[in-house]
Design a protein around this motif. Structure first.
Motif, PDB file in Angstrom:
ATOM      1  N   CYS A 163       0.854  -1.191   0.000  1.00 13.80           N
ATOM      2  CA  CYS A 163       0.000   0.000   0.000  1.00 13.80           C
ATOM      3  C   CYS A 163       0.890   1.242   0.000  1.00 13.80           C
ATOM      4  O   CYS A 163       1.794   1.377   0.841  1.00 13.80           O
ATOM      5  CB  CYS A 163      -0.884  -0.006   1.261  1.00 13.80           C
ATOM      6  SG  CYS A 163      -1.797   1.526   1.459  1.00 13.80           S
ATOM      7  N   CYS A 166      -0.094   3.190   3.681  1.00 11.72           N
ATOM      8  CA  CYS A 166       0.340   2.683   5.006  1.00 11.72           C
ATOM      9  C   CYS A 166       1.460   1.661   4.884  1.00 11.72           C
ATOM     10  O   CYS A 166       1.888   1.078   5.868  1.00 11.72           O
ATOM     11  CB  CYS A 166      -0.865   2.063   5.737  1.00 11.72           C
ATOM     12  SG  CYS A 166      -1.384   0.486   5.048  1.00 11.72           S
ATOM     13  N   CYS A 206      -5.957  -1.017  -0.659  1.00 12.49           N
ATOM     14  CA  CYS A 206      -5.617  -1.574   0.653  1.00 12.49           C
ATOM     15  C   CYS A 206      -6.916  -1.946   1.361  1.00 12.49           C
ATOM     16  O   CYS A 206      -7.761  -1.104   1.633  1.00 12.49           O
ATOM     17  CB  CYS A 206      -4.881  -0.488   1.427  1.00 12.49           C
ATOM     18  SG  CYS A 206      -4.226  -1.022   2.999  1.00 12.49           S
ATOM     19  N   TYR A 217      -3.568  -2.055   9.760  1.00 11.47           N
ATOM     20  CA  TYR A 217      -2.866  -1.344   8.683  1.00 11.47           C
ATOM     21  C   TYR A 217      -3.457  -1.701   7.320  1.00 11.47           C
ATOM     22  O   TYR A 217      -3.365  -0.977   6.374  1.00 11.47           O
ATOM     23  CB  TYR A 217      -1.371  -1.709   8.678  1.00 11.47           C
ATOM     24  CG  TYR A 217      -0.644  -1.077   9.833  1.00 11.47           C
ATOM     25  CD1 TYR A 217      -0.153  -1.830  10.875  1.00 11.47           C
ATOM     26  CD2 TYR A 217      -0.495   0.313   9.892  1.00 11.47           C
ATOM     27  CE1 TYR A 217       0.499  -1.233  11.941  1.00 11.47           C
ATOM     28  CE2 TYR A 217       0.147   0.917  10.947  1.00 11.47           C
ATOM     29  CZ  TYR A 217       0.642   0.137  11.980  1.00 11.47           C
ATOM     30  OH  TYR A 217       1.265   0.729  13.030  1.00 11.47           O
ATOM     31  N   CYS A 220      -6.552   0.777   4.945  1.00 11.42           N
ATOM     32  CA  CYS A 220      -6.632   2.255   4.880  1.00 11.42           C
ATOM     33  C   CYS A 220      -7.251   2.731   3.570  1.00 11.42           C
ATOM     34  O   CYS A 220      -7.456   3.908   3.361  1.00 11.42           O
ATOM     35  CB  CYS A 220      -5.233   2.856   5.079  1.00 11.42           C
ATOM     36  SG  CYS A 220      -4.241   2.738   3.574  1.00 11.42           S
ATOM     37  N   GLY A 222      -5.758   2.822   0.751  1.00 14.02           N
ATOM     38  CA  GLY A 222      -4.756   3.435  -0.135  1.00 14.02           C
ATOM     39  C   GLY A 222      -4.556   2.612  -1.406  1.00 14.02           C
ATOM     40  O   GLY A 222      -4.935   1.442  -1.475  1.00 14.02           O
TER      41      GLY A 222
HETATM   42 ZN    ZN Z   1      -2.971   0.966   3.430  1.00 10.37          ZN
END
Ligand code: ZN
Ligand code: BV8
Length: 308
Positions: A163, A166, A206, A217, A220, A222
């Motif tokens: 990602c 993160c 992500c 984590y 997120c 992303g």
């Molecule tokens: Zn992430």
């Protein structure tokens, strides 16, 4: 003049204390995966790596890059390890070899590490696909994790994503990392061309479709990138590999044109330290004439022959 005598090669191999294997695309050629250079269908002769394998290219055109990698990922998922992968897989895991062929002259206790430039994960997958009578399937988890340690994918792995927000890392063999990529049929020549119907926000995310993780984590949202090393990026384990090369007394160089650095420098480094270099290639790859051993031919034939 390099020797091509299998007996003297095997004697040198059993005498060596720190053996390393460095492999490139030629190792997977026998599995039907195109190499990068010097062949009709090779990847970089059809696609400029500066446009297809750099962080800048990903930032400029993430949809195009994901199209290019997703198609390759789908092709690699269908590929199977070939006899060269098995020969190296068994060599790199003497405990496995010792269980399969206790009398095998090469089944020594110390482990041999395999550094591959390939991103197709076939060197890793070989152990999962060893025939069950090889008595490795019920290996303990610590043994199989040792196998993962024994293989270093120095240019990353097309089945691993990271990602960009993160930095969460995830390995997935799911056919589709995002349902929007499902329609990207396999093409003989992977390309970045896409029909414009995918937008960036539909790319693998992500915590998205195929994400199996559960820690905080991994959610997120992303954008994910393929966890492969692009040109201009530093291979993350290059420091550790340089240290390993400094104590290596025998290096097997399998199926690489020895053009891409830092991998291209390793054989000369081992030679300079007095180590032995054995090259397995279709022809005289760069530096092959300085090698101690040179086995010319498809490694899916030459490796099983000399390692039998
Ligand atoms: Zn992430
Ligand atoms: C780095 C992953 C710094 C993605 C790849 C100018 C500007 C910027 C950088 C540079 C520059 N000049 C030089 C550099 C450095 C650059 C580089 O070396 N460029 C080359 C082109 C000159 N390197 C980098 O950028 C690297 N990073 O230098 O960081 C640094 C490093 C260390 C410490 C501090 C700082 C990052 C390089 C990684 C790039 N990623 N791919 C993707 O795949 O999409 S490159 C690509 O090349 C693959 O990873 C591949 O593995 C690698 C090497 O290719 P080969 O595996 O050798 O494949 P190839 O087709 O070339 O050859 C196949 C061989 O097999 C042939 O010899 C053939 O005869 C043989 N063969 C075929 N069939 C068989 C066979 N042999 C046996 N049996 C068969 N059946």
């Amino acid at each position: 003049m390099p020797s091509s005598d299998p007996e003297s090669f095997r004697t040198a191999l059993t005498r060596a204390k720190n053996v390393l294997i460095l492999s490139g695309a030629g190792l997977s050629a026998g599995s039907g995966i195109a190499t990068y250079r010097n062949a009709e269908n090779s990847l970089w002769s059809n696609f400029d790596p500066k446009k297809y394998a750099t962080l800048e290219a990903f930032k400029d055109d993430p949809v195009g890059l994901w199209t290019f990698y997703h198609r390759r990922r789908s092709e690699y998922l269908l590929a199977k390890p070939n006899p060269a992968h098995y020969a190296l897989g068994l060599l790199a895991h003497p405990p496995v070899l010792a269980r399969i062929a206790p009398c095998h002259s090469l089944s020594r206790p110390s482990s041999i590490r395999h550094i591959t430039q390939n991103i197709d994960a076939l060197a890793l997958r070989v152990i999962e696909s060893l025939p069950s009578d090889a008595n490795v399937v019920n290996m303990s988890s610590s043994q199989s994790s040792r196998i993962e340690e024994a293989i270093i994918e120095m240019h990353g792995d097309i089945f691993v994503t990271r990602c960009i927000s993160c930095q969460h890392i995830n390995r997935s063999y799911e056919p589709q990392l995002a349902s929007t990529l499902a329609h990207l049929e396999l093409q003989s020549q992977p390309s970045m061309k896409h029909d414009g119907i995918i937008t960036v926000d539909q790319l693998p995310k992500c915590g998205g479709d195929a994400w199996a993780g559960s820690n905080r984590y991994g959610r997120c949202g992303g954008l994910l990138r393929p966890e492969v090393v692009w040109f201009g990026e530093v291979p993350p384990q290059s420091g550790e590999i340089a240290r390993m090369m400094s104590t290596c007394d025998m290096l097997l160089v399998v199926g690489t044109s020895s053009i891409v650095r830092p991998a291209a420098d390793y054989a000369a480094q081992v030679k300079k330290n007095g180590g032995i270099v054995a090259v397995f290639n279709l022809g005289y790859s760069k530096g092959a004439e300085e090698a101690d051993f040179l086995f010319i031919g498809p490694c899916e034939e030459t490796l099983p022959e000399v390692l039998q």
